[in-house]
Design a protein around this motif. Sequence first.
Motif, PDB file in Angstrom:
ATOM      1  N   SER A 219       4.651 -19.002  15.131  1.00  0.00           N
ATOM      2  CA  SER A 219       3.544 -18.128  15.520  1.00  0.00           C
ATOM      3  C   SER A 219       3.900 -17.221  16.698  1.00  0.00           C
ATOM      4  O   SER A 219       3.184 -16.259  16.990  1.00  0.00           O
ATOM      5  CB  SER A 219       2.319 -18.965  15.875  1.00  0.00           C
ATOM      6  OG  SER A 219       2.591 -19.833  16.962  1.00  0.00           O
ATOM      7  N   TYR A 220       5.000 -17.511  17.392  1.00  0.00           N
ATOM      8  CA  TYR A 220       5.422 -16.679  18.515  1.00  0.00           C
ATOM      9  C   TYR A 220       6.174 -15.453  17.992  1.00  0.00           C
ATOM     10  O   TYR A 220       6.926 -15.537  17.020  1.00  0.00           O
ATOM     11  CB  TYR A 220       6.336 -17.460  19.470  1.00  0.00           C
ATOM     12  CG  TYR A 220       5.634 -18.511  20.285  1.00  0.00           C
ATOM     13  CD1 TYR A 220       5.174 -18.228  21.564  1.00  0.00           C
ATOM     14  CD2 TYR A 220       5.438 -19.789  19.788  1.00  0.00           C
ATOM     15  CE1 TYR A 220       4.529 -19.184  22.331  1.00  0.00           C
ATOM     16  CE2 TYR A 220       4.791 -20.766  20.531  1.00  0.00           C
ATOM     17  CZ  TYR A 220       4.341 -20.456  21.802  1.00  0.00           C
ATOM     18  OH  TYR A 220       3.707 -21.415  22.552  1.00  0.00           O
ATOM     19  N   ALA A 221       5.997 -14.331  18.680  1.00  0.00           N
ATOM     20  CA  ALA A 221       6.655 -13.088  18.270  1.00  0.00           C
ATOM     21  C   ALA A 221       8.146 -13.127  18.591  1.00  0.00           C
ATOM     22  O   ALA A 221       8.559 -13.667  19.622  1.00  0.00           O
ATOM     23  CB  ALA A 221       6.006 -11.902  18.973  1.00  0.00           C
ATOM     24  N   ALA A 222       8.935 -12.558  17.692  1.00  0.00           N
ATOM     25  CA  ALA A 222      10.375 -12.425  17.926  1.00  0.00           C
ATOM     26  C   ALA A 222      10.634 -11.269  18.891  1.00  0.00           C
ATOM     27  O   ALA A 222       9.754 -10.442  19.152  1.00  0.00           O
ATOM     28  CB  ALA A 222      11.105 -12.197  16.607  1.00  0.00           C
ATOM     29  N   SER A 223      11.847 -11.222  19.419  1.00  0.00           N
ATOM     30  CA  SER A 223      12.236 -10.141  20.333  1.00  0.00           C
ATOM     31  C   SER A 223      13.573  -9.575  19.877  1.00  0.00           C
ATOM     32  O   SER A 223      14.519 -10.321  19.613  1.00  0.00           O
ATOM     33  CB  SER A 223      12.349 -10.660  21.768  1.00  0.00           C
ATOM     34  OG  SER A 223      12.799  -9.637  22.644  1.00  0.00           O
ATOM     35  N   THR A 224      13.636  -8.241  19.761  1.00  0.00           N
ATOM     36  CA  THR A 224      14.863  -7.561  19.352  1.00  0.00           C
ATOM     37  C   THR A 224      15.096  -6.363  20.263  1.00  0.00           C
ATOM     38  O   THR A 224      14.162  -5.632  20.585  1.00  0.00           O
ATOM     39  CB  THR A 224      14.771  -7.076  17.893  1.00  0.00           C
ATOM     40  OG1 THR A 224      14.595  -8.205  17.035  1.00  0.00           O
ATOM     41  CG2 THR A 224      16.030  -6.334  17.482  1.00  0.00           C
TER      42      THR A 224
ATOM     43  N   GLN B  95       4.066  -9.956  28.119  1.00  0.00           N
ATOM     44  CA  GLN B  95       3.056 -10.581  27.260  1.00  0.00           C
ATOM     45  C   GLN B  95       3.679 -11.363  26.108  1.00  0.00           C
ATOM     46  O   GLN B  95       2.959 -11.900  25.273  1.00  0.00           O
ATOM     47  CB  GLN B  95       2.109  -9.498  26.712  1.00  0.00           C
ATOM     48  CG  GLN B  95       1.401  -8.700  27.795  1.00  0.00           C
ATOM     49  CD  GLN B  95       0.659  -9.586  28.784  1.00  0.00           C
ATOM     50  OE1 GLN B  95      -0.126 -10.464  28.379  1.00  0.00           O
ATOM     51  NE2 GLN B  95       0.885  -9.390  30.067  1.00  0.00           N
ATOM     52  N   GLN B  96       5.014 -11.415  26.060  1.00  0.00           N
ATOM     53  CA  GLN B  96       5.713 -12.192  25.043  1.00  0.00           C
ATOM     54  C   GLN B  96       6.448 -13.360  25.693  1.00  0.00           C
ATOM     55  O   GLN B  96       7.019 -13.219  26.785  1.00  0.00           O
ATOM     56  CB  GLN B  96       6.724 -11.335  24.286  1.00  0.00           C
ATOM     57  CG  GLN B  96       6.101 -10.328  23.338  1.00  0.00           C
ATOM     58  CD  GLN B  96       7.137  -9.647  22.474  1.00  0.00           C
ATOM     59  OE1 GLN B  96       6.871  -8.641  21.829  1.00  0.00           O
ATOM     60  NE2 GLN B  96       8.362 -10.187  22.449  1.00  0.00           N
ATOM     61  N   ALA B  97       6.457 -14.496  25.016  1.00  0.00           N
ATOM     62  CA  ALA B  97       7.189 -15.656  25.534  1.00  0.00           C
ATOM     63  C   ALA B  97       8.691 -15.493  25.336  1.00  0.00           C
ATOM     64  O   ALA B  97       9.486 -15.950  26.146  1.00  0.00           O
ATOM     65  CB  ALA B  97       6.703 -16.931  24.851  1.00  0.00           C
ATOM     66  N   PHE B  98       9.096 -14.824  24.248  1.00  0.00           N
ATOM     67  CA  PHE B  98      10.507 -14.622  23.941  1.00  0.00           C
ATOM     68  C   PHE B  98      10.902 -13.198  24.309  1.00  0.00           C
ATOM     69  O   PHE B  98      10.238 -12.239  23.899  1.00  0.00           O
ATOM     70  CB  PHE B  98      10.771 -14.853  22.455  1.00  0.00           C
ATOM     71  CG  PHE B  98      10.614 -16.280  22.028  1.00  0.00           C
ATOM     72  CD1 PHE B  98      11.688 -17.146  22.047  1.00  0.00           C
ATOM     73  CD2 PHE B  98       9.379 -16.759  21.606  1.00  0.00           C
ATOM     74  CE1 PHE B  98      11.548 -18.455  21.646  1.00  0.00           C
ATOM     75  CE2 PHE B  98       9.228 -18.063  21.213  1.00  0.00           C
ATOM     76  CZ  PHE B  98      10.313 -18.929  21.228  1.00  0.00           C
TER      77      PHE B  98
ATOM     78  N   ASN C 245      11.560 -12.901  39.203  1.00  0.00           N
ATOM     79  CA  ASN C 245      10.858 -12.134  38.169  1.00  0.00           C
ATOM     80  C   ASN C 245       9.374 -12.148  38.540  1.00  0.00           C
ATOM     81  O   ASN C 245       8.716 -13.175  38.417  1.00  0.00           O
ATOM     82  CB  ASN C 245      11.079 -12.754  36.794  1.00  0.00           C
ATOM     83  CG  ASN C 245      10.311 -12.031  35.692  1.00  0.00           C
ATOM     84  OD1 ASN C 245       9.623 -11.042  35.934  1.00  0.00           O
ATOM     85  ND2 ASN C 245      10.413 -12.538  34.474  1.00  0.00           N
ATOM     86  N   SER C 246       8.869 -11.023  38.990  1.00  0.00           N
ATOM     87  CA  SER C 246       7.473 -10.950  39.444  1.00  0.00           C
ATOM     88  C   SER C 246       6.509 -10.640  38.307  1.00  0.00           C
ATOM     89  O   SER C 246       5.307 -10.535  38.532  1.00  0.00           O
ATOM     90  CB  SER C 246       7.338  -9.884  40.535  1.00  0.00           C
ATOM     91  OG  SER C 246       7.685  -8.595  40.027  1.00  0.00           O
ATOM     92  N   GLN C 247       7.036 -10.497  37.082  1.00  0.00           N
ATOM     93  CA  GLN C 247       6.200 -10.164  35.929  1.00  0.00           C
ATOM     94  C   GLN C 247       6.323 -11.223  34.838  1.00  0.00           C
ATOM     95  O   GLN C 247       6.574 -10.929  33.675  1.00  0.00           O
ATOM     96  CB  GLN C 247       6.571  -8.785  35.380  1.00  0.00           C
ATOM     97  CG  GLN C 247       6.313  -7.660  36.358  1.00  0.00           C
ATOM     98  CD  GLN C 247       6.693  -6.300  35.798  1.00  0.00           C
ATOM     99  OE1 GLN C 247       7.657  -6.188  35.050  1.00  0.00           O
ATOM    100  NE2 GLN C 247       5.936  -5.274  36.138  1.00  0.00           N
ATOM    101  N   CYS C 248       6.149 -12.452  35.216  1.00  0.00           N
ATOM    102  CA  CYS C 248       6.203 -13.555  34.263  1.00  0.00           C
ATOM    103  C   CYS C 248       4.770 -13.931  33.891  1.00  0.00           C
ATOM    104  O   CYS C 248       4.030 -14.470  34.708  1.00  0.00           O
ATOM    105  CB  CYS C 248       6.926 -14.756  34.876  1.00  0.00           C
ATOM    106  SG  CYS C 248       7.161 -16.113  33.716  1.00  0.00           S
TER     107      CYS C 248
END
Length: 296
Positions: A106-111, A150-153, A190-193
Amino acid sequence: MHFFRIVALSILLLPAIASAIDLQPNDIAAPVPGKSHVMISYLNTENGTFYRNGSVVSTKPFGSPDIGTQSAIARISTSYAVQDLPAISYIQIPYGTIKPEGSLASYAASTGIGDLTFATAIWPYADREKKKYFGVAAYLSAPTGAYNSQQAFNIGENRYKSDIQMGYQQPIIENLDGMIAVDTMWFGGNSQCAAACFSSTNTSLNQKPLTTTQLGPIYKINQTYTLGASYFYVAGGATTIGNTYQNNVVNTQRFLLSALAYYPFGRISLQYGRDMEIKNGFVESRRLALRFTTEF
């Protein structure tokens, strides 16, 4: 909530794990000055079972996690001399995909493009006749890669990383060398986690230094073929989200097998490895790397 932050943070750190500074056989041998090379690599890793302080976690959604990472990496290097000492510098950039499957589907992929890395190494001691070498290298990665809070990956980490590595190699018996290398990696904040820190808004992520020791034999079959085996011990790297210490020290043991072929048109290398023991995070069940290096 604290537990889920640990889980999410392990997802966030997957690119860092995949880009650890693994040496190939004879990387510690000093290069001949005045040479330029290009190396193209393909890296494929798979991470599965999640561990928390040495115990398997199977609660939803970690019943059957499967995280696949694929990347193509381009590196350009040039060798030279600094007051008669051998040295080399390179610039490297990856392009890849992180794809969650199984119970994490259910988590979005990252490319996208990964973080840019610069490196320089120098050999204070290099005895080519006795084949004994001691080198020191410095690495810097810049947050140029694709990142969405906004993405975990994410392919990129949205933070700077630096590393100092020392390595030594010498013959043991005929055609058999031994090598050992130790490096410590430091992480910028990382200030944007957000998603990866299980926060609805951006919060800060900080990480303690991570130290890796790698050692093993290198066997030269003949002028064309070389084999190697490495054992890795990785320790440190505990993180803090906001003001909360996560108690997630990395304590990982893994192995890596290497086969190299030297041809007139370039060098081809194949590496395979996996985790043997892990304390925190997703266990790496496969690491496959195929590399081609040629002079230009």
